[in-house]
Design a protein around this motif. Sequence first.
Motif, PDB file in Angstrom:
ATOM      1  N   UNK B  69       1.690  76.144 -13.709  1.00  0.00           N
ATOM      2  CA  UNK B  69       2.085  76.881 -14.901  1.00  0.00           C
ATOM      3  C   UNK B  69       3.358  77.619 -14.541  1.00  0.00           C
ATOM      4  N   UNK B  70       4.501  76.953 -14.695  1.00  0.00           N
ATOM      5  CA  UNK B  70       5.754  77.517 -14.189  1.00  0.00           C
ATOM      6  C   UNK B  70       6.197  78.783 -14.917  1.00  0.00           C
ATOM      7  N   UNK B  71       5.746  78.957 -16.149  1.00  0.00           N
ATOM      8  CA  UNK B  71       6.100  80.163 -16.895  1.00  0.00           C
ATOM      9  C   UNK B  71       4.903  80.537 -17.747  1.00  0.00           C
ATOM     10  N   UNK B  72       5.101  81.455 -18.690  1.00  0.00           N
ATOM     11  CA  UNK B  72       3.952  81.938 -19.450  1.00  0.00           C
ATOM     12  C   UNK B  72       3.436  80.989 -20.505  1.00  0.00           C
ATOM     13  N   UNK B  73       4.165  79.872 -20.730  1.00  0.00           N
ATOM     14  CA  UNK B  73       3.743  79.018 -21.830  1.00  0.00           C
ATOM     15  C   UNK B  73       3.450  77.581 -21.417  1.00  0.00           C
ATOM     16  N   UNK B  74       4.218  77.039 -20.471  1.00  0.00           N
ATOM     17  CA  UNK B  74       4.050  75.626 -20.134  1.00  0.00           C
ATOM     18  C   UNK B  74       2.970  75.396 -19.089  1.00  0.00           C
TER      19      UNK B  74
END
Lengths: 114, 115
Positions: B69-74
Motif C-alpha cells: 500500500x504505497x500511499x493512503x489509497x492504492x
Amino acid sequence: DQQVKQNSPSLSVQEGRISILNCDYTNSMFDYFLWYKKYPAEGPTFLISISSIKDKNEDGRFTVFLNKSAKHLSLHIVPSQPGDSAVYFCAASAERSTGNQFYFGTGTSLTVIP
Amino acid sequence: EPEVTQTPSHQVTQMGQEVILRCVPISNHLYFYWYRQILGQKVEFLVSFYNNEISEKSEIFDDQFSVERPDGSNFTLKIRSTKLEDSAMYFCASTRRQYGTDTQYFGPGTRLTVL
C-alpha cells in the motif's frame, strides 16, 4: 482442495419461475456464507449472506437456505427475471482474528429465458 | 455508492516481465484482498492485507508475488516474473472490518494475459 462446491455449472429457467442454485461445503469451521453475482467483465457483486446461526435469510426475491448438518446451502430466486442471468458464486468463510479468507465455489451460470 | 476500482482493465505482458496491478479500495475500508480467477475456474484467494502487513496468504501467493500500500489509497499486486499460468482475472476486494460477517466488495478486475 475444493472446500466449496457448486456441482451445477449451468442452469436455465423460464422467466417468472423459481431458480434454485445449490452449494456444498466440506469445512465444518465455516460459519458465514455469501452468494455473489457476476456479470461478464465485472467483479463479483454481493447478493445475500447467511450466518451459521440462522437457517434462512430473505431479501426481496432472494432467499438463502442453510442446512448445516448436510453442509449445504441454496439460493432461491423467485420470480426469476431475465436480468438475473449471470454467474452465481457461493462463498464461505470462518471468523478469524485477522484476514478472512473467503473460499469460492466454481460458479453456476444462470440463464433466465424470457 | 463507493466502489473498488482497478487499473488497468486489461494487461498484456511477455513471460518473465514484471507487472503491477493497481487497486483503489473503498476509502473507509481497512482490510484488502487479492483474488484471481483463471478462465473457467473458481475464484481463488491470494492474499489479505491489514495495517500494512500481509494477514494471510494462500499457497498460490509465492515469492513471485508481493503486495503493498504505497500511499493512503492504492493497493498493488506485483508479479515479479510472470509465467503463462499467471494469465487470469485478478480481483481486488476490501472490507471495513476483519470479521467474517463483513461483506467483501470487489473491483471489476484486471485481465492479465501473459504471452
